[in-house]
Design an enzyme around this catalytic site. Structure first.
Site, mmCIF file in Angstrom:
data_model
loop_
_atom_site.group_PDB
_atom_site.id
_atom_site.type_symbol
_atom_site.label_atom_id
_atom_site.label_comp_id
_atom_site.label_asym_id
_atom_site.label_seq_id
_atom_site.Cartn_x
_atom_site.Cartn_y
_atom_site.Cartn_z
ATOM 1 N N CYS A 102 -15.548 11.357 -94.299
ATOM 2 C CA CYS A 102 -15.425 11.717 -92.890
ATOM 3 C C CYS A 102 -16.793 11.569 -92.244
ATOM 4 O O CYS A 102 -17.797 11.966 -92.841
ATOM 5 C CB CYS A 102 -14.938 13.160 -92.785
ATOM 6 N N HIS A 144 -5.509 12.178 -91.875
ATOM 7 C CA HIS A 144 -6.866 12.711 -91.722
ATOM 8 C C HIS A 144 -7.191 12.948 -90.236
ATOM 9 O O HIS A 144 -7.698 14.008 -89.864
ATOM 10 C CB HIS A 144 -7.844 11.721 -92.363
ATOM 11 N N GLU A 145 -6.873 11.966 -89.396
ATOM 12 C CA GLU A 145 -7.229 12.075 -87.967
ATOM 13 C C GLU A 145 -6.335 13.071 -87.242
ATOM 14 O O GLU A 145 -6.815 13.827 -86.388
ATOM 15 C CB GLU A 145 -7.174 10.705 -87.285
ATOM 16 N N HIS A 148 -7.670 16.449 -87.902
ATOM 17 C CA HIS A 148 -8.823 16.785 -87.062
ATOM 18 C C HIS A 148 -8.359 17.442 -85.760
ATOM 19 O O HIS A 148 -8.984 18.372 -85.268
ATOM 20 C CB HIS A 148 -9.615 15.526 -86.689
HETATM 21 NI NI NI Z 1 -12.856 12.786 -90.340
#
Ligand code: NI
Length: 174
Positions: A102, A144-145, A148
């Site tokens: 990341c 993953h995004e 976030h």
């Molecule tokens: Ni990230």
């Protein structure tokens, strides 16, 4: 425009994002996010990571990142870069475990288990509702995004011992 990337420890990475209407200002933000992501040699970036709170992320995973020809061919149906406003994973299946990194935790990485295929619903840069089904590393990036945008970092998915190892390494590199 190159934007500053928030690093691990920043409270801004922990806020849940808010849903937005697609505006020219936010499309310009998405373009700056892509520019910032490419410069940092990343494959995804969420608005949270540049200190914002809009539900927006950008992704560009080269097909060469995928493990096999079948996944490459499957993901080739989805045009990248992806600019995702208000993204939501609507279906997820399978399981894969692999290395993740990341831009907010530079120079470290760790293994995370994710679905092997996801379908994401979102608004594109024109404000048009879209759906994309992706596999492999691209599916990992979408998870993953979208994480976030909920204030979740990949290390949150790791067991305590593995997470501590990553954080220790991260602090050493500072
Ligand atoms: Ni990230």
């Amino acid at each position: 425009m190159i934007l500053e990337i928030e690093k691990y420890g920043s409270e801004k990475l922990r806020r849940p994002a808010r849903k937005v209407a697609v505006t020219p200002e936010l499309v310009a933000l998405a373009e700056s996010m892509l520019e910032t992501m490419y410069k940092a040699k990343g494959v995804g970036l969420a608005a949270e990571q540049v200190g914002r709170d809009e539900a927006l992320c950008v992704i560009d995973v080269p097909l060469s990142c995928e493990d096999d020809e079948e996944t490459k061919a499957f993901n080739a149906r989805t045009t990248q870069p992806l600019v995702l406003f208000n993204p939501e994973i609507v279906t997820a299946s399978g399981e894969q475990t692999g290395r993740e990194g990341c831009l907010s935790l530079p120079n470290v990485g760790g293994d995370v288990t994710r679905p092997s295929e996801v379908t994401v619903q979102y608004l594109d840069a024109k404000g048009v509702p879209q759906m994309a089904t992706v596999r492999g590393f691209l599916a990992r990036a979408v998870c993953h995004e979208t994480d976030h945008l909920k204030g979740i970092l990949y290390v949150d998915h790791m067991d305590e011992k593995s997470r501590e190892k990553v954080i220790k390494k991260l602090q050493k590199k500072k």
